[in-house]
Design a protein around this motif. Sequence first.
Motif: not given
Length: 150
Positions: A84-105
Amino acid sequence: MQYIAPIVIGVLYALLMSFVREPHRRRLNAVMVAGAGAAYLSGGGLGGWEFAFTALVTYVAFRGLESWTWIGVGWLLHTAWDVVHHIKGDPIIPFAHTSSLGCAICDPVIALWCLRGGPSLLALARNRRGRGPSEPGPDVSRETPSPTRG
């Protein structure tokens, strides 16, 4: 590498946790999933839903103190929240835009390990080489059963 590194991190997590003996490993993992459930609070990208999610994962983590299954469920819930955060564009680490995607993997790798009972990967490796018994499976007590009266 963006997709491989999170898988490696998940496996390394399980490997490092293998150094912690049961029942402490299960309890530590319950605390870890509770912390992961609160990871997005500081960003607040989903408003009040962040608090609702944190409350849900806290309950699941509490149940995880006695059950590997609940811990696995907690990691799967966190995976969904990462997506959800990756799709919304609100990553877990603000300066790493794909951090939520990495976390989701990464999180489902940890969840699968937990759903298998959080076995010691070190003990599994020893067993493959024929060096000794593994630790008990999920939610198995180490106490010896009391003799039956008959």
